[in-house]
Design a protein around this motif. Structure first.
Motif, PDB file in Angstrom:
ATOM      1  N   LYS A  20       0.834  -1.202   0.000  1.00  9.42           N
ATOM      2  CA  LYS A  20       0.000   0.000   0.000  1.00  9.42           C
ATOM      3  C   LYS A  20       0.870   1.254   0.000  1.00  9.42           C
ATOM      4  O   LYS A  20       1.932   1.311   0.635  1.00  9.42           O
ATOM      5  CB  LYS A  20      -0.930  -0.002   1.208  1.00  9.42           C
ATOM      6  CG  LYS A  20      -0.250  -0.022   2.556  1.00  9.42           C
ATOM      7  CD  LYS A  20      -1.260  -0.063   3.709  1.00  9.42           C
ATOM      8  CE  LYS A  20      -1.992  -1.383   3.761  1.00  9.42           C
ATOM      9  NZ  LYS A  20      -2.921  -1.468   4.942  1.00  9.42           N
TER      10      LYS A  20
ATOM     11  N   ASP B 141       0.231  -2.630  -5.616  1.00 15.64           N
ATOM     12  CA  ASP B 141      -0.459  -2.201  -4.405  1.00 15.64           C
ATOM     13  C   ASP B 141      -1.810  -2.899  -4.356  1.00 15.64           C
ATOM     14  O   ASP B 141      -2.699  -2.587  -5.154  1.00 15.64           O
ATOM     15  CB  ASP B 141      -0.641  -0.679  -4.409  1.00 15.64           C
ATOM     16  CG  ASP B 141      -1.382  -0.165  -3.185  1.00 15.64           C
ATOM     17  OD1 ASP B 141      -1.918  -0.986  -2.409  1.00 15.64           O
ATOM     18  OD2 ASP B 141      -1.437   1.059  -3.005  1.00 15.64           O
TER      19      ASP B 141
ATOM     20  N   GLU C  14      -4.338  -2.547  -2.656  1.00 20.58           N
ATOM     21  CA  GLU C  14      -5.488  -1.668  -2.465  1.00 20.58           C
ATOM     22  C   GLU C  14      -6.046  -1.152  -3.793  1.00 20.58           C
ATOM     23  O   GLU C  14      -7.223  -0.802  -3.866  1.00 20.58           O
ATOM     24  CB  GLU C  14      -5.120  -0.492  -1.557  1.00 20.58           C
ATOM     25  CG  GLU C  14      -4.920  -0.898  -0.101  1.00 20.58           C
ATOM     26  CD  GLU C  14      -4.762   0.294   0.820  1.00 20.58           C
ATOM     27  OE1 GLU C  14      -4.403   1.387   0.327  1.00 20.58           O
ATOM     28  OE2 GLU C  14      -4.987   0.132   2.032  1.00 20.58           O
ATOM     29  N   THR C  15      -5.213  -1.128  -4.835  1.00 23.15           N
ATOM     30  CA  THR C  15      -5.707  -0.667  -6.136  1.00 23.15           C
ATOM     31  C   THR C  15      -6.694  -1.650  -6.741  1.00 23.15           C
ATOM     32  O   THR C  15      -7.385  -1.327  -7.708  1.00 23.15           O
ATOM     33  CB  THR C  15      -4.550  -0.458  -7.132  1.00 23.15           C
ATOM     34  OG1 THR C  15      -3.946  -1.721  -7.442  1.00 23.15           O
ATOM     35  CG2 THR C  15      -3.493   0.488  -6.572  1.00 23.15           C
TER      36      THR C  15
ATOM     37  N   PHE D 201      -9.173  -3.178  -4.950  1.00 21.93           N
ATOM     38  CA  PHE D 201     -10.387  -3.285  -4.129  1.00 21.93           C
ATOM     39  C   PHE D 201     -11.657  -2.986  -4.913  1.00 21.93           C
ATOM     40  O   PHE D 201     -12.721  -3.524  -4.600  1.00 21.93           O
ATOM     41  CB  PHE D 201     -10.308  -2.334  -2.926  1.00 21.93           C
ATOM     42  CG  PHE D 201      -9.416  -2.810  -1.809  1.00 21.93           C
ATOM     43  CD1 PHE D 201      -8.806  -4.051  -1.849  1.00 21.93           C
ATOM     44  CD2 PHE D 201      -9.186  -1.998  -0.713  1.00 21.93           C
ATOM     45  CE1 PHE D 201      -7.977  -4.489  -0.816  1.00 21.93           C
ATOM     46  CE2 PHE D 201      -8.374  -2.425   0.332  1.00 21.93           C
ATOM     47  CZ  PHE D 201      -7.768  -3.674   0.272  1.00 21.93           C
TER      48      PHE D 201
ATOM     49  N   GLN E 277     -12.581  -6.322   0.404  1.00 21.35           N
ATOM     50  CA  GLN E 277     -11.629  -5.404   1.031  1.00 21.35           C
ATOM     51  C   GLN E 277     -10.567  -6.155   1.840  1.00 21.35           C
ATOM     52  O   GLN E 277      -9.877  -5.549   2.670  1.00 21.35           O
ATOM     53  CB  GLN E 277     -12.373  -4.424   1.948  1.00 21.35           C
ATOM     54  CG  GLN E 277     -13.536  -3.701   1.289  1.00 21.35           C
ATOM     55  CD  GLN E 277     -13.112  -2.853   0.108  1.00 21.35           C
ATOM     56  OE1 GLN E 277     -12.173  -2.070   0.226  1.00 21.35           O
ATOM     57  NE2 GLN E 277     -13.785  -2.985  -1.013  1.00 21.35           N
TER      58      GLN E 277
ATOM     59  N   TYR F 124      -7.318  -7.100   2.467  1.00 19.14           N
ATOM     60  CA  TYR F 124      -5.999  -6.703   1.952  1.00 19.14           C
ATOM     61  C   TYR F 124      -5.048  -7.892   1.885  1.00 19.14           C
ATOM     62  O   TYR F 124      -4.332  -8.063   0.889  1.00 19.14           O
ATOM     63  CB  TYR F 124      -5.396  -5.608   2.838  1.00 19.14           C
ATOM     64  CG  TYR F 124      -4.004  -5.181   2.394  1.00 19.14           C
ATOM     65  CD1 TYR F 124      -3.839  -4.149   1.472  1.00 19.14           C
ATOM     66  CD2 TYR F 124      -2.869  -5.813   2.887  1.00 19.14           C
ATOM     67  CE1 TYR F 124      -2.577  -3.761   1.044  1.00 19.14           C
ATOM     68  CE2 TYR F 124      -1.596  -5.441   2.459  1.00 19.14           C
ATOM     69  CZ  TYR F 124      -1.457  -4.408   1.549  1.00 19.14           C
ATOM     70  OH  TYR F 124      -0.205  -4.036   1.132  1.00 19.14           O
TER      71      TYR F 124
END
Length: 385
Positions: free
Chosen positions: A16, A173, A175-176, A178, A233, A235
């Motif tokens: 992240k 990353d 998170e990209t 999600f 979500q 991670y």
């Protein structure tokens, strides 16, 4: 183990917040072209992160690269790069954007018709340097030399490979990812899984390290893939799937071992002709390929059954059959259907076209044993109905 040369210079920035660090990876005086797809990066925050990281740089944008990137679109970007004197490419997206950007990188300095890079295996002697910000783990394009491009006009999907299009760096990353649609998450799992199988499930050559790394990736995808679908979500699950997809096709598990790739070759044609997602075609073709070629893959199928699926009881025939069935069931469990009929595709408008194309291109000796001929391809497709 077979002789091999392994070279992979790609710098990975994993985790992240890593997009912010691309500034240090691109020359300060570079004129940059950002390439992307349909624009989802502008709604999920990735675009803003990239633009912030490149504040102060000279940046131009090129969007609209399609899934299964179209030659016709990419050639517009090639013209833009040439006209604007761009000297660094930054691909922001999934495997299609990365593949398309690799083609742009190779086509810009190419003399002649750029399609020859794919259609005639024309040699590549130079390429524009590129980096990547990955938003969809699937193809491994962020850490390899491969690119697949579709010529929309003729419905042809071909590939090329060159060390000159290794990304200088790739940002991974989790998170990209999600905001990805469930369909793309599912496709990514199947794509990565099949990449491993193409390199692993062939025949033994006494390469236990490659085998066990490959098996670990498969088991990780089986364990972590469903978690990413259960909680969009999550991670940690996303991170594990993302890294698995990269390791599935960065050259490591394929070093010193035989490769198959017949499933991919057939799958590319299904995409080109019928517009199916790449991973959908792999989910359709792989189980049938394993079934039709089971005698030639027997020892590795038994190993796969035991080590990946923990199938240790029954006759060898029963264990092999169960392992293939579990593979199909896994693809279905993550939301990717495994029959041509599931997508409304018939054999009569598929088999003759693919056979004709393979014969025209000389693709008459595919697979690890070079014995997957047009007749075998027809058997595989028939079983895939």
């Amino acid at each position: 183990m077979e002789n091999f040369i392994f070279y992979n210079p790609v710098k990975i920035l994993f985790g992240k917040g890593q997009i912010a660090n691309i500034t240090a990876e691109i020359p300060a005086d570079a004129k940059i072209l950002i390439t992307y797809g349909g624009g989802s990066i502008k709604s999920n925050g990735v675009y803003d992160q990239v633009k912030s990281a490149l504040a102060g740089h000279n940046v131009i944008e090129f969007g609209g690269i399609e899934p299964n990137p179209h030659l016709e679109t990419l050639l517009k970007a090639v013209e833009l790069v040439r006209n604007e004197g761009i000297n660094f490419l930054l691909a922001v997206g999934g495997g299609s954007v990365l593949d398309g950007t690799k083609f742009i990188a190779a086509a810009v300095p190419f003399v002649g018709d750029p399609w020859d890079i794919l259609a005639k295996n024309a040699p590549i002697t130079a390429a524009v340097p590129l980096g990547a910000v990955l938003t969809l783990p699937a193809t491994g394009s962020e850490m390899n030399t491969n690119s697949v491009v579709t010529k929309w006009e003729t419905q042809e999907k071909l590939h090329f490979s060159s060390p000159l299009v290794f990304p200088r760096f790739s940002v991974l990353d989790p998170e990209t990812t999600f905001s990805l649609p469930v369909r793309q998450i599912s496709n990514g799992i199947v794509d990565a899984y099949t990449h491993v199988m193409e390199q692993y499930l062939t025949y033994p050559v006494n390469a236990p390290l490659q085998d066990q790394i490959a098996e670990s990736i498969l088991k990780t995808l089986i364990e972590e893939g469903p978690k990413t679908l259960a909680n969009l979500q999550d991670y940690d699950a996303r991170a594990n799937v993302m890294w698995s997809a990269t390791l599935a096709l960065n050259g490591l598990i394929g070093a010193g071992v035989p490769h198959d790739w017949a499933t991919h070759m057939i799958g590319h044609e299904l995409t080109a002709i019928h517009g199916l997602d790449h991973a959908q075609t792999l989910a359709i073709v792989l189980p049938s390929t394993l079934s039709i070629r089971r005698d030639r893959k027997w020892q590795k199928l038994l190993q796969y059954a035991e080590r990946v699926w923990n199938i240790v009881e029954g006759t060898e025939e029963e264990r092999v059959t169960e392992a293939i069935a579990k593979t199909r069931k896994f693809f279905e469990s993550v939301g990717v259907r495994t029959r041509l009929s599931d997508y409304g595709v018939g054999l009569e408008d598929t088999i003759p076209v693919i056979i004709e194309r393979f014969e025209k291109r000389g693709f008459v000796a595919l697979g690890e044993h070079k014995d997957v001929n047009p007749q075998v391809v027809e058997q595989i497709l028939t079983l895939s109905a």
